[in-house]
Design a protein around this motif. Structure first.
Motif, PDB file in Angstrom:
ATOM      1  N   GLY A 132       0.803  -1.225   0.000  1.00 44.59           N
ATOM      2  CA  GLY A 132       0.000   0.000   0.000  1.00 44.59           C
ATOM      3  C   GLY A 132       0.827   1.261   0.000  1.00 44.59           C
ATOM      4  N   ALA A 133       2.060   1.197   0.540  1.00 42.48           N
ATOM      5  CA  ALA A 133       2.929   2.373   0.562  1.00 42.48           C
ATOM      6  C   ALA A 133       3.274   2.858  -0.841  1.00 42.48           C
ATOM      7  CB  ALA A 133       4.211   2.070   1.341  1.00 42.48           C
ATOM      8  N   LEU A 134       3.214   1.964  -1.813  1.00 42.07           N
ATOM      9  CA  LEU A 134       3.487   2.350  -3.199  1.00 42.07           C
ATOM     10  C   LEU A 134       2.439   3.308  -3.748  1.00 42.07           C
ATOM     11  CD1 LEU A 134       4.347  -1.228  -4.504  1.00 42.07           C
ATOM     12  CD2 LEU A 134       5.984   0.670  -4.403  1.00 42.07           C
ATOM     13  N   GLU A 135       1.242   3.310  -3.121  1.00 45.32           N
ATOM     14  CA  GLU A 135       0.120   4.094  -3.629  1.00 45.32           C
ATOM     15  C   GLU A 135      -0.332   5.160  -2.628  1.00 45.32           C
ATOM     16  OE1 GLU A 135      -2.200   1.132  -6.588  1.00 45.32           O
ATOM     17  OE2 GLU A 135      -2.255   0.446  -4.497  1.00 45.32           O
ATOM     18  N   ARG A 136       0.531   5.514  -1.681  1.00 48.92           N
ATOM     19  CA  ARG A 136       0.219   6.577  -0.722  1.00 48.92           C
ATOM     20  C   ARG A 136       1.044   7.826  -0.994  1.00 48.92           C
ATOM     21  NH1 ARG A 136      -0.124   2.293   3.147  1.00 48.92           N
ATOM     22  NH2 ARG A 136       2.012   2.642   3.842  1.00 48.92           N
ATOM     23  N   ASP A 137       0.624   8.931  -0.384  1.00 49.18           N
ATOM     24  CA  ASP A 137       1.370  10.202  -0.460  1.00 49.18           C
ATOM     25  C   ASP A 137       1.588  10.650  -1.897  1.00 49.18           C
ATOM     26  OD1 ASP A 137       1.557  10.110   2.352  1.00 49.18           O
ATOM     27  OD2 ASP A 137       3.414   8.926   2.235  1.00 49.18           O
ATOM     28  N   GLY A 138       0.577  10.443  -2.722  1.00 50.66           N
ATOM     29  CA  GLY A 138       0.651  10.898  -4.107  1.00 50.66           C
ATOM     30  C   GLY A 138       1.391   9.962  -5.046  1.00 50.66           C
ATOM     31  N   ARG A 139       1.872   8.829  -4.554  1.00 50.74           N
ATOM     32  CA  ARG A 139       2.603   7.893  -5.415  1.00 50.74           C
ATOM     33  C   ARG A 139       1.629   7.029  -6.214  1.00 50.74           C
ATOM     34  NH1 ARG A 139       6.201   7.867  -0.730  1.00 50.74           N
ATOM     35  NH2 ARG A 139       4.913   6.243   0.269  1.00 50.74           N
ATOM     36  N   ARG A 140       2.065   6.618  -7.383  1.00 48.82           N
ATOM     37  CA  ARG A 140       1.270   5.738  -8.242  1.00 48.82           C
ATOM     38  C   ARG A 140       2.153   4.632  -8.781  1.00 48.82           C
ATOM     39  NH1 ARG A 140      -1.656   8.711 -12.943  1.00 48.82           N
ATOM     40  NH2 ARG A 140      -2.622   6.653 -13.048  1.00 48.82           N
ATOM     41  N   VAL A 141       1.547   3.504  -9.078  1.00 48.01           N
ATOM     42  CA  VAL A 141       2.234   2.373  -9.697  1.00 48.01           C
ATOM     43  C   VAL A 141       1.772   2.255 -11.139  1.00 48.01           C
ATOM     44  CG1 VAL A 141       2.649  -0.113  -9.634  1.00 48.01           C
ATOM     45  CG2 VAL A 141       2.384   1.154  -7.492  1.00 48.01           C
ATOM     46  N   LYS A 142       2.708   2.222 -12.067  1.00 48.96           N
ATOM     47  CA  LYS A 142       2.364   2.044 -13.478  1.00 48.96           C
ATOM     48  C   LYS A 142       2.121   0.558 -13.756  1.00 48.96           C
ATOM     49  CE  LYS A 142       4.365   2.326 -18.149  1.00 48.96           C
ATOM     50  NZ  LYS A 142       4.498   0.896 -18.464  1.00 48.96           N
ATOM     51  N   PRO A 143       0.967   0.214 -14.356  1.00 47.46           N
ATOM     52  CA  PRO A 143       0.760  -1.188 -14.753  1.00 47.46           C
ATOM     53  C   PRO A 143       1.688  -1.531 -15.926  1.00 47.46           C
ATOM     54  CG  PRO A 143      -1.328   0.021 -14.647  1.00 47.46           C
ATOM     55  CD  PRO A 143      -0.229   1.030 -14.623  1.00 47.46           C
ATOM     56  N   CYS A 144       2.645  -2.411 -15.681  1.00 49.37           N
ATOM     57  CA  CYS A 144       3.623  -2.813 -16.688  1.00 49.37           C
ATOM     58  C   CYS A 144       3.369  -4.252 -17.107  1.00 49.37           C
ATOM     59  CB  CYS A 144       5.042  -2.719 -16.116  1.00 49.37           C
ATOM     60  SG  CYS A 144       5.537  -1.082 -15.570  1.00 49.37           S
ATOM     61  N   LEU A 145       3.612  -4.551 -18.358  1.00 47.31           N
ATOM     62  CA  LEU A 145       3.492  -5.921 -18.837  1.00 47.31           C
ATOM     63  C   LEU A 145       4.701  -6.710 -18.361  1.00 47.31           C
ATOM     64  CD1 LEU A 145       1.861  -7.921 -20.599  1.00 47.31           C
ATOM     65  CD2 LEU A 145       3.310  -7.220 -22.518  1.00 47.31           C
ATOM     66  N   ILE A 146       4.461  -7.769 -17.586  1.00 47.10           N
ATOM     67  CA  ILE A 146       5.543  -8.629 -17.135  1.00 47.10           C
ATOM     68  C   ILE A 146       5.335 -10.037 -17.673  1.00 47.10           C
ATOM     69  CG2 ILE A 146       5.853  -7.232 -15.056  1.00 47.10           C
ATOM     70  CD1 ILE A 146       4.642  -9.581 -13.436  1.00 47.10           C
ATOM     71  N   HIS A 147       6.419 -10.780 -17.760  1.00 48.90           N
ATOM     72  CA  HIS A 147       6.349 -12.175 -18.194  1.00 48.90           C
ATOM     73  C   HIS A 147       5.618 -13.009 -17.161  1.00 48.90           C
ATOM     74  CE1 HIS A 147       7.763 -16.342 -18.550  1.00 48.90           C
ATOM     75  NE2 HIS A 147       8.030 -16.106 -19.824  1.00 48.90           N
ATOM     76  N   ALA A 148       5.977 -12.833 -15.880  1.00 46.10           N
ATOM     77  CA  ALA A 148       5.280 -13.399 -14.713  1.00 46.10           C
ATOM     78  C   ALA A 148       5.588 -14.864 -14.431  1.00 46.10           C
ATOM     79  CB  ALA A 148       3.766 -13.192 -14.817  1.00 46.10           C
ATOM     80  N   ASP A 149       6.521 -15.473 -15.156  1.00 48.38           N
ATOM     81  CA  ASP A 149       6.961 -16.834 -14.820  1.00 48.38           C
ATOM     82  C   ASP A 149       8.391 -17.016 -15.318  1.00 48.38           C
ATOM     83  OD1 ASP A 149       7.015 -19.431 -13.935  1.00 48.38           O
ATOM     84  OD2 ASP A 149       5.846 -20.246 -15.599  1.00 48.38           O
ATOM     85  N   LEU A 150       9.259 -16.070 -14.971  1.00 49.22           N
ATOM     86  CA  LEU A 150      10.558 -15.977 -15.624  1.00 49.22           C
ATOM     87  C   LEU A 150      11.635 -16.700 -14.820  1.00 49.22           C
ATOM     88  CD1 LEU A 150      11.704 -14.901 -18.197  1.00 49.22           C
ATOM     89  CD2 LEU A 150      12.224 -12.747 -17.053  1.00 49.22           C
ATOM     90  N   TRP A 151      11.780 -17.991 -15.093  1.00 47.10           N
ATOM     91  CA  TRP A 151      12.898 -18.764 -14.581  1.00 47.10           C
ATOM     92  C   TRP A 151      13.747 -19.208 -15.764  1.00 47.10           C
ATOM     93  CZ3 TRP A 151      13.185 -24.265 -15.391  1.00 47.10           C
ATOM     94  CH2 TRP A 151      12.062 -24.803 -16.032  1.00 47.10           C
ATOM     95  N   GLU A 152      14.890 -19.847 -15.486  1.00 49.10           N
ATOM     96  CA  GLU A 152      15.839 -20.110 -16.567  1.00 49.10           C
ATOM     97  C   GLU A 152      15.260 -21.015 -17.647  1.00 49.10           C
ATOM     98  OE1 GLU A 152      16.519 -23.605 -13.836  1.00 49.10           O
ATOM     99  OE2 GLU A 152      16.133 -21.466 -13.579  1.00 49.10           O
ATOM    100  N   GLY A 153      14.324 -21.916 -17.292  1.00 44.98           N
ATOM    101  CA  GLY A 153      13.742 -22.808 -18.285  1.00 44.98           C
ATOM    102  C   GLY A 153      12.813 -22.120 -19.251  1.00 44.98           C
ATOM    103  N   ASN A 154      12.416 -20.891 -18.966  1.00 47.86           N
ATOM    104  CA  ASN A 154      11.578 -20.112 -19.874  1.00 47.86           C
ATOM    105  C   ASN A 154      12.378 -19.035 -20.594  1.00 47.86           C
ATOM    106  OD1 ASN A 154       9.357 -21.621 -19.231  1.00 47.86           O
ATOM    107  ND2 ASN A 154       8.494 -20.160 -17.785  1.00 47.86           N
ATOM    108  N   THR A 155      13.680 -19.239 -20.657  1.00 48.45           N
ATOM    109  CA  THR A 155      14.561 -18.367 -21.427  1.00 48.45           C
ATOM    110  C   THR A 155      15.459 -19.227 -22.305  1.00 48.45           C
ATOM    111  OG1 THR A 155      16.468 -18.310 -19.901  1.00 48.45           O
ATOM    112  CG2 THR A 155      14.647 -16.784 -19.448  1.00 48.45           C
ATOM    113  N   GLY A 156      16.006 -18.630 -23.327  1.00 52.43           N
ATOM    114  CA  GLY A 156      16.959 -19.321 -24.190  1.00 52.43           C
ATOM    115  C   GLY A 156      17.760 -18.310 -24.976  1.00 52.43           C
TER     116      GLY A 156
END
Length: 372
Positions: A217-241
């Motif tokens: 919640g601290a990320l969104e207090r005191d005027g701060r905002r979080v930008k929604p970014c596209l992430i891979h969301a399962d990034l371990w070595e087996g999902n890279t090459g």
């Protein structure tokens, strides 16, 4: 993946679609290519717990040949996996086309029971070594910074899966609310899969009620905002090459969501992930400045890691007990720091004599099925 589809996909059947093959190519797969195309070969690749894969060589009208990667999975879980991954990879491709193999299509097999679903993408011949930290983090930083949520919110337009497990991705305007939903969902699935654990339940409830509102919640207090970014969301070595031809780092098997960019690196804290080496996090932070409050970056990273460890526990219940205990320890650490229990209250800490060894758990599980 069911035994029946594994057997059917791996047995050779003659037909009009291939000239050399050890993998069955369904007519609905062929229909995804331009009319008049011919599958010249279909060579089976690695098999995981939930999917079977193949490398297709396809001759297009006019004689040019291209290679494609095919992944097949069954039933409702297979449908969610194929559809979600196709849309996740397509979203990444829009922003960073040099970072993922080009997604081609997804669909349903015409034949066979149980129902079988497939995903097609262009084939890139890759080494399976861990990725170069600088190249991976440079490309990720561009993906995170240049992507833009189509709704301006956190979530995704279709369900995406880690392994065979769907994530709770419906849109939320608040990152705190969205992350709360993610964690509640995976903890509930963990209890359903691995059994109820009262002490973990007590910790999880305190984390949700008190720690996340303070820390995330601290990320969104005191005027701060979080930008929604596209992430891979399962990034371990087996999902890279790394491309054998160009040396470019690629990522694949995405479970994307629009999220706080720092969530991507939470997976790198997990000790079953070879990208957990500190050099990856340090390199990423050279490209992307930590969010405010700066002094809470490591605590946020630990919180995000809890989500990935719980997801691992759901997907690998036979090999997830040690990881589940790691999540328990991390929850206890954050509760102690942000919402400590009154004296002589709260669940007990785990004793070393009670712990399941992560390496012992891993030894009892095949390497291709112990990861997502």
């Amino acid at each position: 993946m069911s035994r029946s589809v594994s057997t059917r996909l791996e047995n050779v059947e003659s037909g009009p679609y291939t000239t050399s093959s050890d993998f069955v190519v369904d007519e609905n797969v062929v229909a995804k290519f331009p009319a008049g195309s011919r599958v010249r070969s279909a060579i089976r690749l690695a098999k995981s717990t939930w999917t079977t894969t193949a490398r297709l060589r396809v001759e297009f009208p006019g004689g040019c040949e291209r290679e494609f990667f095919l992944k097949a999975a069954t039933e409702d879980a297979g449908k969610a996996l194929a559809k979600g991954e196709f849309h996740a990879m397509s979203e990444i491709f829009k922003v960073a086309p040099d970072m993922v193999p080009r997604p081609w299509s997804w669909g349903k097999y015409a034949t066979g029971h149980p129902e079988t679903y497939f995903l097609l993408s262009e084939f890139v011949d890759m080494d399976e070594c861990v990725p170069d930290p600088d190249q991976l983090c440079r490309k990720l930083s561009r993906l995170h910074q240049e992507s833009k949520s189509p709704t301006g919110q956190f979530g995704f337009h279709t369900v995406t899966c880690q392994g065979q497990t769907p994530q709770a991705v419906s849109w939320e305007s608040s990152w705190t609310a969205f992350f709360l939903k993610l964690l509640r969902h995976v903890v509930r699935l963990d209890f359903e899969t691995n059994g109820y654990w009262e002490e973990l339940d007590v910790l999880e409830r305190r984390v949700i009620a008190q720690v996340i509102p303070k820390l995330i919640g601290a990320l969104e207090r005191d005027g701060r905002r979080v930008k929604p970014c596209l992430i891979h969301a399962d990034l371990w070595e087996g999902n890279t090459g790394t491309s054998r031809k160009t040396g470019e780092v690629f990522i694949f098997d995405a479970a994307s969501i629009y999220a706080h960019n720092e969530m991507e690196t939470g997976n790198w804290r997990c000790h079953y992930n070879k990208i957990h080496r500190k050099v990856y996090r340090d390199t990423y932070l050279r490209y992307v400045r930590p969010s405010e409050p700066l002094d809470q970056w490591d605590d946020r990273n630990r919180m995000y890691c809890i989500y990935f460890n719980m997801m691992f526990s759901v997907n690998h219940h036979r090999a997830g007990h040690a990881v589940r205990q790691t999540a328990y320890d991390d929850m206890y650490f954050l509760v102690d720091k942000y919402a400590p229990f009154p004296s002589n209250e709260g669940p007990a800490r785990l004793l070393e004599s009670e712990r399941v060894s992560l390496s012992a758990e891993r030894d009892h599980t095949a390497s291709d099925s112990w990861k997502i």
